[in-house]
Design a protein around this motif. Structure first.
Motif, short mmCIF file in Angstrom:
data_model
loop_
_atom_site.label_atom_id
_atom_site.label_comp_id
_atom_site.label_asym_id
_atom_site.label_seq_id
_atom_site.Cartn_x
_atom_site.Cartn_y
_atom_site.Cartn_z
N GLU A 264 0.80 -1.23 0.00
CA GLU A 264 0.00 0.00 0.00
C GLU A 264 0.84 1.28 0.00
O GLU A 264 0.59 2.18 -0.83
CB GLU A 264 -0.95 0.00 1.20
N PRO A 265 1.85 1.42 0.86
CA PRO A 265 2.63 2.67 0.83
C PRO A 265 3.36 2.88 -0.50
O PRO A 265 3.50 4.02 -0.94
CB PRO A 265 3.63 2.49 1.98
N TYR A 266 3.80 1.80 -1.12
CA TYR A 266 4.47 1.93 -2.41
C TYR A 266 3.47 2.32 -3.49
O TYR A 266 3.76 3.13 -4.37
CB TYR A 266 5.18 0.63 -2.77
N ALA A 267 2.27 1.76 -3.42
CA ALA A 267 1.22 2.14 -4.38
C ALA A 267 0.92 3.63 -4.28
O ALA A 267 0.76 4.32 -5.31
CB ALA A 267 -0.05 1.33 -4.11
N GLU A 268 0.87 4.14 -3.07
CA GLU A 268 0.61 5.57 -2.88
C GLU A 268 1.74 6.41 -3.46
O GLU A 268 1.50 7.45 -4.10
CB GLU A 268 0.43 5.86 -1.38
N GLN A 269 2.99 5.96 -3.25
CA GLN A 269 4.12 6.70 -3.83
C GLN A 269 4.07 6.66 -5.35
O GLN A 269 4.29 7.68 -6.02
CB GLN A 269 5.45 6.11 -3.35
N MET A 270 3.78 5.48 -5.92
CA MET A 270 3.67 5.37 -7.37
C MET A 270 2.63 6.34 -7.91
O MET A 270 2.87 7.04 -8.91
CB MET A 270 3.28 3.94 -7.76
N LEU A 271 1.48 6.38 -7.27
CA LEU A 271 0.41 7.25 -7.73
C LEU A 271 0.83 8.71 -7.66
O LEU A 271 0.54 9.51 -8.57
CB LEU A 271 -0.85 7.02 -6.90
N ASP A 272 1.54 9.08 -6.60
CA ASP A 272 1.98 10.46 -6.43
C ASP A 272 3.00 10.86 -7.51
O ASP A 272 2.85 11.90 -8.16
CB ASP A 272 2.60 10.65 -5.04
N VAL A 273 4.03 10.04 -7.70
CA VAL A 273 5.10 10.45 -8.61
C VAL A 273 4.64 10.35 -10.07
O VAL A 273 5.02 11.18 -10.90
CB VAL A 273 6.39 9.63 -8.38
N LEU A 274 3.81 9.36 -10.39
CA LEU A 274 3.28 9.28 -11.75
C LEU A 274 2.33 10.44 -12.04
O LEU A 274 2.37 11.04 -13.12
CB LEU A 274 2.57 7.95 -11.96
N GLY A 275 1.50 10.76 -11.07
CA GLY A 275 0.55 11.85 -11.26
C GLY A 275 1.22 13.20 -11.40
O GLY A 275 0.68 14.11 -12.04
N ALA A 276 2.43 13.33 -10.81
CA ALA A 276 3.13 14.62 -10.86
C ALA A 276 4.06 14.73 -12.05
O ALA A 276 4.54 15.83 -12.35
CB ALA A 276 3.93 14.81 -9.57
N HIS A 277 4.31 13.62 -12.75
CA HIS A 277 5.29 13.67 -13.83
C HIS A 277 4.65 14.21 -15.12
O HIS A 277 3.60 13.72 -15.55
CB HIS A 277 5.87 12.28 -14.09
N PRO A 278 5.28 15.18 -15.77
CA PRO A 278 4.68 15.78 -16.96
C PRO A 278 4.65 14.86 -18.17
O PRO A 278 3.93 15.15 -19.14
CB PRO A 278 5.57 17.00 -17.23
N GLY A 279 5.39 13.77 -18.14
CA GLY A 279 5.43 12.87 -19.28
C GLY A 279 4.33 11.83 -19.30
O GLY A 279 4.22 11.08 -20.27
N PHE A 280 3.49 11.80 -18.25
CA PHE A 280 2.46 10.76 -18.15
C PHE A 280 1.13 11.35 -17.72
O PHE A 280 1.07 12.37 -17.02
CB PHE A 280 2.89 9.69 -17.14
N GLU A 281 0.07 10.66 -18.15
CA GLU A 281 -1.27 11.00 -17.68
C GLU A 281 -1.99 9.73 -17.29
O GLU A 281 -1.81 8.67 -17.89
CB GLU A 281 -2.06 11.74 -18.77
#
Length: 264
Positions: free
Chosen positions: A204-221
């Motif tokens: 769960e904590p890693y999933a939350e980190q993944m969601l945060d960093v992917l959501g903040a990266h300009p190269g992905f939606e």
């Protein structure tokens, strides 16, 4: 007399010291394919050289020269030639390869470049590919970061899969987690516009980190309207690691993010 002098009990024989750079199996994956000619970094994986079965050893020796490659960082791969023009998905970490083989069988029109450092898993996946007639699978040995950085052309990949990477649960080890902003920037440069990066974890904590960093990266939606986690897509089989996590009462999260075109 001469025979007795030349016969040394096994217990008294000096240990055989193997050169760590030599492959364990002739013609098979190298122990350290990139050697010292690439900068060292904080690794997000632990090399695992556990027991190899007779069948896995046979597959490594026979099939590695045909379907295997070492990540040495010395050349750029021609994926069109390697996969006969198929669109190619990179899978980072495949365990024993059962899910990879299943996805390859279900989608023969997509090439899978599967990367891992687990020798038994490499042999197992090669054997599964041979038995299933899966000509759309190639097995790579070594550091996926070197593969992405040195051996793949920009926009060469039509997808990327990172299923159940090591969560490195201790806080002091979080820097070793693979899904970080720097990795996403590198991955974005190798993914074609519209290609999907698919991550899955039961931590769960890693999933939350993944969601945060992917959501903040300009190269992905996010492919999910309104954001958040995605339902497990039908094409992702239940993996061994997933089953272990579910047995422990963990919740599995899938994240599917699309590579957006770079702004001109």
């Amino acid at each position: 007399m001469s025979e007795s002098r030349n016969t040394i009990p096994d217990a008294l024989r000096p240990p055989i010291i193997r050169d760590r750079s030599e492959p364990r199996f002739p013609g098979g994956p190298a122990a350290d394919p990139a050697g010292s000619h690439h900068e060292r970094r904080i690794r997000s994986f632990q090399p695992r050289r556990s027991r190899v079965t007779t069948g896995q050893e046979d597959a490594l020796q026979r099939l590695w020269p045909v379907w295997g490659l070492d990540i040495d960082g010395r050349r750029v791969l021609d994926l069109d030639e390697m996969f006969g023009g198929l669109p190619v998905v990179l899978e980072i970490g495949f365990g024993m390869g059962e899910a990879t083989a299943r996805m390859a069988a279900d989608d023969p029109g997509t090439g899978i470049l599967a990367v891992d450092v687990h020798t038994p898993g490499q042999g197992n996946l090669l054997g599964l590919a041979e038995r299933g007639g899966l000509e759309n699978v190639r097995v790579a040995n070594g550091d996926a970061i070197i593969l992405l950085r040195e051996m793949l052309a920009p926009g060469a990949l039509h997808g990327m899969r990172v299923y159940f990477p090591d969560p490195w649960p201790k806080k002091r080890h979080h820097k070793r987690r693979l899904i970080q902003p720097e990795f996403l920037t590198l991955a974005a440069g190798r993914l074609a516009p519209g290609a999907v990066l698919h991550c899955a974890t039961d931590w769960e904590p890693y999933a939350e980190q993944m969601l945060d960093v992917l959501g903040a990266h300009p190269g992905f939606e996010n492919t999910v309207d309104g954001g958040g986690y995605a339902p497990r897509p039908a094409f992702r089989p239940l993996t061994r690691f997933e089953g272990q996590g579910l047995d422990k009462g963990h919740t599995v999260h899938d994240l599917l993010f699309r590579r957006v075109p770079a702004e001109s």
